[in-house]
Design a protein around this motif. Structure first.
Motif, short mmCIF file in Angstrom:
data_model
loop_
_atom_site.label_atom_id
_atom_site.label_comp_id
_atom_site.label_asym_id
_atom_site.label_seq_id
_atom_site.Cartn_x
_atom_site.Cartn_y
_atom_site.Cartn_z
N ALA A 1 13.64 18.41 -3.05
CA ALA A 1 14.29 17.43 -3.93
C ALA A 1 15.37 16.66 -3.18
N ASP A 2 16.19 17.38 -2.42
CA ASP A 2 17.25 16.71 -1.67
C ASP A 2 16.67 15.85 -0.55
N TRP A 3 15.61 16.32 0.09
CA TRP A 3 14.97 15.54 1.15
C TRP A 3 14.48 14.20 0.58
N CYS A 4 13.84 14.24 -0.57
CA CYS A 4 13.32 13.01 -1.18
C CYS A 4 14.45 12.06 -1.56
N LYS A 5 15.58 12.59 -2.07
CA LYS A 5 16.73 11.74 -2.38
C LYS A 5 17.25 11.05 -1.12
N GLN A 6 17.33 11.80 -0.03
CA GLN A 6 17.84 11.26 1.23
C GLN A 6 16.94 10.15 1.77
N HIS A 7 15.63 10.24 1.52
CA HIS A 7 14.68 9.29 2.10
C HIS A 7 14.21 8.22 1.10
N GLY A 8 14.69 8.29 -0.14
CA GLY A 8 14.28 7.30 -1.13
C GLY A 8 12.81 7.39 -1.49
N ILE A 9 12.29 8.59 -1.54
CA ILE A 9 10.88 8.85 -1.83
C ILE A 9 10.78 9.69 -3.10
N GLU A 10 9.79 9.39 -3.95
CA GLU A 10 9.65 10.11 -5.21
C GLU A 10 8.99 11.47 -4.99
N LEU A 11 9.68 12.53 -5.41
CA LEU A 11 9.11 13.87 -5.35
C LEU A 11 8.21 14.08 -6.56
N VAL A 12 6.97 14.51 -6.32
CA VAL A 12 6.05 14.78 -7.42
C VAL A 12 5.73 16.27 -7.48
N LYS B 1 0.84 -1.19 0.00
CA LYS B 1 0.00 0.00 0.00
C LYS B 1 0.88 1.25 0.00
N LYS B 2 0.61 2.14 -0.94
CA LYS B 2 1.46 3.31 -1.13
C LYS B 2 0.87 4.53 -0.43
N ILE B 3 1.72 5.22 0.30
CA ILE B 3 1.31 6.41 1.06
C ILE B 3 1.95 7.64 0.43
N GLY B 4 1.16 8.72 0.36
CA GLY B 4 1.66 9.98 -0.17
C GLY B 4 1.69 11.05 0.90
N PHE B 5 2.79 11.78 0.95
CA PHE B 5 2.95 12.92 1.87
C PHE B 5 2.64 14.21 1.13
N GLY C 1 4.60 -3.75 9.28
CA GLY C 1 5.29 -4.97 8.86
C GLY C 1 5.71 -4.93 7.40
N GLY C 2 5.99 -3.73 6.90
CA GLY C 2 6.41 -3.57 5.51
C GLY C 2 5.29 -3.56 4.50
N LYS C 3 4.04 -3.60 4.96
CA LYS C 3 2.91 -3.63 4.04
C LYS C 3 2.50 -2.24 3.54
N MET C 4 3.00 -1.20 4.22
CA MET C 4 2.72 0.17 3.81
C MET C 4 4.03 0.93 3.73
N LYS C 5 4.13 1.78 2.73
CA LYS C 5 5.37 2.53 2.54
C LYS C 5 5.08 3.91 1.96
N VAL C 6 5.78 4.90 2.46
CA VAL C 6 5.67 6.25 1.88
C VAL C 6 6.44 6.24 0.57
#
Length: 286
Positions: A55-66, A8-12, A34-39
């Protein structure tokens, strides 16, 4: 045979992403689920002045910036509107999430005033969007020991500034009292703000901001005069995250909207009352 599940994908959605809650929530959510949900996706309205860019925050956290809130809403299963220290942007940031029908959490402090809080709940209801907001202090294990509705008097202590930390004292008070607040009176100083909340029928609470090293602490008395002293020392943040994961799974909010509206009303009018100390200020919505 290994269990197969659909991630399940979570968006910030945030005012800017370089802030404590956005930093911590992704790992906590992944652990609690338990790994079933991820930002997976994030949007920030601005880059933090003097801080890390989105942009740099997303790179540091492995999250896609939209590029837009629309894209976050479209790609995500669940939505988190952050901006914890800038609730004046919550209505703007929450508009599309609350029209989406997807479970949405709006971070503390829910709204800057009562009228905004009412509009947000009305929008969510109109579109059938499950939504709630809360202070993590609601889930302190020490506070869960109190029988809700049995409380007659509360004396509350805590750290932080009144405008953005009062939520952490007001929400447990409202949760425990289970009564409608009627009026507030400011009794503090510039250095140590304090407030009295009258719930009617002799029920009353006081809150005090006593400085940065002050623990979150409650003195609670029931109608018989029995007193308990409770200090929030448990990991209430992880308890909150576990509750958030449960909400995403079930679509059932853990916090009644009426309580959240009362909390925001007390905060709004408590700040107004600071302009006229030692005078009662009546609350709307009774």
């Amino acid at each position: 045979m290994q269990e197969v599940f659909h991630l399940k994908k979570i968006g910030f959605i945030d005012y800017y992403l370089d802030e404590f809650h956005a930093d911590k929530y992704p790992a906590w959510i992944e652990e609690a689920s338990g790994g079933k949900m991820k930002v997976q996706y994030a949007y920030g309205k601005i880059d933090k002045p003097g801080g890390t860019s989105n942009a740099d925050w997303c790179k540091q956290h492995g999250i896609e910036l939209v590029d837009s809130i629309e894209e976050v809403v479209e790609k995500s299963d669940y939505l988190v509107v952050l901006s914890p220290d800038n609730p004046e942007f919550h209505e703007e940031l929450s508009q599309l999430p609350l029209e989406s029908g997807k479970p949405t959490y709006i971070d503390k402090t829910f709204a800057p005033d009562r009228e905004t809080a009412l509009r947000l709940f009305q929008l969510a209801e109109k579109h059938g969007t499950p939504m709630y907001s809360t202070s993590a202090l609601r889930f302190a294990e020490e506070y869960e020991q109190v029988e809700k509705g049995s409380v007659h008097t509360i004396a509350s202590w805590g750290p932080g500034k009144m405008d953005n930390y009062m939520i952490h004292q007001v929400e447990p008070i409202v949760m425990m009292m289970k009564s409608r607040p009627r009026r507030v009176m400011y009794t503090g100083s510039a250095q140590t703000p304090s407030l009295i909340i009258d719930f009617g029928e002799g029920k009353q609470a006081s809150l005090h901001h006593l400085g940065g090293n002050c623990p979150f602490m409650l003195g609670v008395s029931d109608a018989s005069g029995n007193c308990r002293i409770l200090t929030a020392e448990s990991n209430f943040f992880m308890k909150f995250i576990e509750n958030l994961v449960g909400f995403f799974d079930s679509g059932i909010p853990a916090v009644p909207s009426e309580e959240t509206i009362d909390v925001i009303t007390i905060i709004e009018y408590g700040l107004k009352a600071s302009e006229t100390p030692f005078e009662w200020l009546e609350l709307p919505g009774q």
